[in-house]
Design a protein around this motif. Structure first.
Motif, PDB file in Angstrom:
ATOM      1  N   HIS A 107      82.764 -93.322  26.026  1.00 12.26           N
ATOM      2  CA  HIS A 107      81.301 -93.388  26.054  1.00 12.26           C
ATOM      3  C   HIS A 107      80.809 -92.012  25.632  1.00 12.26           C
ATOM      4  CE1 HIS A 107      77.366 -94.736  28.246  1.00 12.26           C
ATOM      5  NE2 HIS A 107      77.218 -94.542  26.954  1.00 12.26           N
ATOM      6  N   PHE A 108      80.324 -91.929  24.411  1.00  7.70           N
ATOM      7  CA  PHE A 108      79.799 -90.675  23.867  1.00  7.70           C
ATOM      8  C   PHE A 108      78.280 -90.710  23.959  1.00  7.70           C
ATOM      9  CE2 PHE A 108      78.055 -88.056  20.501  1.00  7.70           C
ATOM     10  CZ  PHE A 108      78.801 -86.891  20.600  1.00  7.70           C
ATOM     11  N   VAL A 109      77.687 -89.570  24.321  1.00  9.09           N
ATOM     12  CA  VAL A 109      76.234 -89.510  24.432  1.00  9.09           C
ATOM     13  C   VAL A 109      75.730 -88.178  23.906  1.00  9.09           C
ATOM     14  CG1 VAL A 109      76.364 -88.660  26.818  1.00  9.09           C
ATOM     15  CG2 VAL A 109      74.256 -89.758  26.019  1.00  9.09           C
TER      16      VAL A 109
ATOM     17  N   CYS B  88      75.875 -82.693  23.845  1.00 10.06           N
ATOM     18  CA  CYS B  88      76.652 -83.929  23.825  1.00 10.06           C
ATOM     19  C   CYS B  88      77.653 -83.916  24.969  1.00 10.06           C
ATOM     20  CB  CYS B  88      77.370 -84.126  22.494  1.00 10.06           C
ATOM     21  SG  CYS B  88      78.861 -83.120  22.268  1.00 10.06           S
TER      22      CYS B  88
ATOM     23  N   GLN C  65      81.271 -86.146  25.780  1.00  6.99           N
ATOM     24  CA  GLN C  65      82.273 -87.153  25.422  1.00  6.99           C
ATOM     25  C   GLN C  65      82.998 -87.553  26.696  1.00  6.99           C
ATOM     26  OE1 GLN C  65      85.494 -86.225  22.343  1.00  6.99           O
ATOM     27  NE2 GLN C  65      86.621 -86.272  24.269  1.00  6.99           N
TER      28      GLN C  65
ATOM     29  N   VAL D  69      78.719 -91.004  32.340  1.00  3.66           N
ATOM     30  CA  VAL D  69      77.578 -90.702  31.478  1.00  3.66           C
ATOM     31  C   VAL D  69      76.272 -91.061  32.179  1.00  3.66           C
ATOM     32  CG1 VAL D  69      76.413 -91.407  29.355  1.00  3.66           C
ATOM     33  CG2 VAL D  69      78.847 -90.834  29.314  1.00  3.66           C
ATOM     34  N   ARG D  70      76.244 -92.192  32.833  1.00  5.78           N
ATOM     35  CA  ARG D  70      75.023 -92.625  33.532  1.00  5.78           C
ATOM     36  C   ARG D  70      74.597 -91.611  34.575  1.00  5.78           C
ATOM     37  NH1 ARG D  70      74.547 -98.188  37.150  1.00  5.78           N
ATOM     38  NH2 ARG D  70      72.383 -97.883  37.870  1.00  5.78           N
TER      39      ARG D  70
ATOM     40  N   VAL E 132      68.267 -89.084  26.769  1.00  2.00           N
ATOM     41  CA  VAL E 132      69.325 -89.603  25.912  1.00  2.00           C
ATOM     42  C   VAL E 132      68.769 -89.822  24.504  1.00  2.00           C
ATOM     43  CG1 VAL E 132      70.877 -91.536  25.478  1.00  2.00           C
ATOM     44  CG2 VAL E 132      70.582 -90.676  27.810  1.00  2.00           C
TER      45      VAL E 132
ATOM     46  N   TYR F  58      71.017 -90.783  21.801  1.00  3.05           N
ATOM     47  CA  TYR F  58      71.769 -91.984  21.439  1.00  3.05           C
ATOM     48  C   TYR F  58      73.090 -91.946  22.189  1.00  3.05           C
ATOM     49  CZ  TYR F  58      74.259 -88.809  18.257  1.00  3.05           C
ATOM     50  OH  TYR F  58      74.964 -87.762  17.735  1.00  3.05           O
ATOM     51  N   SER F  59      73.743 -93.092  22.289  1.00  2.21           N
ATOM     52  CA  SER F  59      75.075 -93.130  22.875  1.00  2.21           C
ATOM     53  C   SER F  59      75.908 -94.161  22.139  1.00  2.21           C
ATOM     54  CB  SER F  59      75.016 -93.452  24.379  1.00  2.21           C
ATOM     55  OG  SER F  59      74.601 -94.785  24.599  1.00  2.21           O
ATOM     56  N   GLN F  60      77.206 -94.055  22.302  1.00  2.00           N
ATOM     57  CA  GLN F  60      78.119 -94.951  21.602  1.00  2.00           C
ATOM     58  C   GLN F  60      79.302 -95.298  22.493  1.00  2.00           C
ATOM     59  OE1 GLN F  60      77.865 -96.288  18.307  1.00  2.00           O
ATOM     60  NE2 GLN F  60      79.456 -97.580  19.232  1.00  2.00           N
TER      61      GLN F  60
END
Length: 426
Positions: free
Chosen positions: A70-72, A183, A185, A198-199, A211, A213-215
Motif C-alpha cells: 500500500h503506497f501513499v 510518501c 511505502q 497507511v490508514r 492523501v 493518491y494511494s496505490q
C-alpha cells in the motif's frame, strides 16, 4: 514451536497504560521514546514475523520483498514547520509500534476513554506483524512550491539528485496521481496489515497532511534477495532477473546508497525512489503470439532465459545470431535496452508490484505494474534507462505510463530519540 500472539495480547502484556510519545520539543520526545523502547523490547521476543524498524538504512528497501503493497503520497497542507516536525515524530512512534505488531497508539483501538477517538483504527487486531515495513520519503515539492517559494526553510537542503524527472516520449501522466510532498511505502505479507498502517498514518496526520493518491499492489514483481525466486508480472514474464540483491553489498554501495560526498549530508545512507504506474493494455497483449511476446522481451516465457541462452541467469549474448543471420535478441528488445551495458553500467533495485484497479468502463482491465526502483542518483540511473526504453522499446505498444514520482528516502531511524526526516529538519 513458538506460539503466535495477537496484537491485543502484546499490548496487554506490555502495559496498555504506557504514555504516548510526547510531541513537543525534541528533548521531551526523546524522554518518552525511552519508555516506548522498553515496551517494545518486552514484546518483541514473543513476536513472529516482525522486521526491525531501527537501523542504518530504512527497512523496506533491501528487505526481502513482501507480497503486498500500500503506497501513499501526501500533500503537506500546513505552513507551520513545527506542526510538520511534530507529525513526523508521531508517525515514527506509530511506525515503530505497528511494525512490531502493536497498535498505532499505546491505548490502542479499545483501551482508551469511550468518549475519545481510539488511538488505533482496529482492523489489524489479532493479526501478526506480517513482516510489515514502512519506508518514508520526501518529494521535491516539500522544498519549494510551484511558485518557487521556500516552504519550510529547506530549499538549501534539497539534494541535486532530487530534480524533477524529464518528460519521456509516450508519457500519459495524470497530475493528480503523480508527485507528492511525502510518501510512505507499506509492504507486508498481509494486505490488511499494510492498509491498516497507511490508514493510521493518515489519521495521525490529519490537519497537517492530506492523501494525494494511494496505490494497492499484490504479487511482488521483483526479488530483492538471492533467497527469493524471480516472480512474474501480469504479462506472464519473469520480472527483475538482473535486479540488485541485498547480498551484493559492494554493488549496493555503488548503485543504491547515497553518500555524503554526493552533496547532501542528511541523505547519507539513504536512497532515491522512482515510482511509475504503468498500465498494461492486456487485451492487446493477450492476442499477441507467443513468439512475438518473447521477441519483445528478449526472453523465453517459461524459464525466463535470454533468447541467446538456456537458463534464467545466463548473461545475454547480444551478438549471437540465429540461423537466418539475425540477432537472437533484437536491438529493440526490452532486455537489451534495459541492460547495464546499454546505460553506462547503471543498475537499479526494483520493488514493483502488480495492480488491478477494476475496469475502465469500456470492458478493459485497468491493470499493470506499479514500478518502484531505488537508486543512488536517478539522473545517472533511472533517467538514462527510461530514455532508452521510451524511445525504442517495442514493449511500448502494450503499456502506458500514467503516473510518476521521485522521492528522497532518508537513512534509517537509528534509535528511539530519532525520527523520520530528523536530519533534514535539524
Amino acid at each position: 514451536m513458538t506460539k503466535k500472539i495477537s496484537r491485543r495480547q502484546v499490548l496487554a502484556a506490555s502495559g496498555a497504560g504506557a504514555g504516548l510519545l510526547a510531541v513537543g520539543a525534541a528533548g521531551a520526545f526523546a524522554v518518552e521514546a525511552r519508555s516506548e523502547t522498553a515496551e517494545l523490547s518486552s514484546a518483541r521476543s514473543d513476536l513472529l514475523d516482525a522486521v526491525p524498524f531501527y537501523g542504518e538504512h530504512q527497512a523496506g528497501i533491501t528487505t526481502p520483498a513482501q507480497d503486498r503493497l500500500h503506497f501513499v503520497a501526501f500533500d503537506v497542507i500546513t505552513s507551520d514547520r513545527a506542526k510538520l516536525v511534530t507529525m513526523l515524530q508521531d508517525w515514527t512512534s506509530a511506525a515503530v509500534r505497528m511494525t512490531a505488531g502493536l497498535d498505532a497508539g499505546a491505548l490502542g483501538a479499545v483501551g482508551g476513554p469511550a468518549q475519545a477517538p481510539p488511538q488505533d483504527t482496529g482492523e489489524a487486531l489479532g493479526l501478526p506483524p506480517s513482516q510489515l515495513t514502512l519506508t518514508f520519503g520526501v518529494g521535491a515539492s516539500l522544498f519549494r512550491d510551484a511558485r518557487g517559494r521556500d516552504r519550510f526553510g529547506l530549499a538549501a537542503k534539497r539534494p541535486a539528485a532530487l530534480e524533477d524527472l524529464p518528460h519521456f516520449p509516450g508519457d500519459a501522466l495524470r497530475a493528480e496521481i503523480s508527485g507528492g510532498d511525502l510518501c510512505v511505502q507499506a509492504c507486508a505479507q498481509d494486505p490488511q496489515v499494510a492498509v491498516h498502517a497507511v490508514r493510521n498514518l493518515a489519521r495521525i496526520g490529519m490537519g497537517v497532511v492530506s492523501v494525494r493518491y494511494s496505490q494497492l499492489g499484490f504479487g511482488r514483481t521483483s526479488s530483492t534477495s538471492t533467497s527469493q525466486a524471480t516472480p512474474r508480472n501480469l504479462m506472464g514474464f519473469k520480472d527483475g532477473t538482473a535486479n540488485l540483491k541485498a547480498e551484493e553489498t559492494e554493488e549496493l554501495d555503488k548503485h543504491l546508497w547515497a553518500a555524503a560526498a554526493d552533496g547532501a549530508d542528511w541523505m547519507a545512507g539513504g536512497s532515491y525512489l522512482v515510482t511509475r504506474k504503468i498500465r498494461m493494455i492486456v487485451e492487446t497483449w493477450d492476442r499477441t503470439s507467443l513468439s512475438e511476446q518473447e521477441a519483445i522481451f528478449g526472453r523465453n516465457k517459461g524459464e525466463g532465459a535470454p533468447l541467446s541462452g538456456k537458463g534464467e541467469f545466463d548473461e545475454p549474448d547480444f551478438g549471437r545470431k540465429g540461423p537466418d543471420g539475425e540477432p537472437l535478441i533484437a536491438d529493440e528488445a526490452h532486455i537489451k535496452l534495459a541492460h547495464p551495458t546499454m546505460n553506462g553500467g547503471a543498475r537499479l533495485l526494483r520493488r514493483g508490484y502488480n495492480f488491478v484497479d477494476g475496469s475502465d468502463g469500456l470492458g478493459r482491465l485497468d491493470a499493470g505494474l506499479f514500478f518502484m526502483a531505488y537508486q543512488r542518483d536517478p539522473r545517472k540511473q533511472f533517467v538514462p534507462v527510461q530514455r532508452q526504453l521510451a524511445r525504442r522499446d517495442i514493449l511500448n505498444e502494450y503499456i502506458r505510463h500514467v503516473s510518476s514520482g521521485l522521492f528522497a528516502v532518508p537513512p534509517g531511524v537509528r534509535d528511539a530519540a530519532d525520527y523520520w526526516g530528523r536530519g533534514l529538519f535539524a
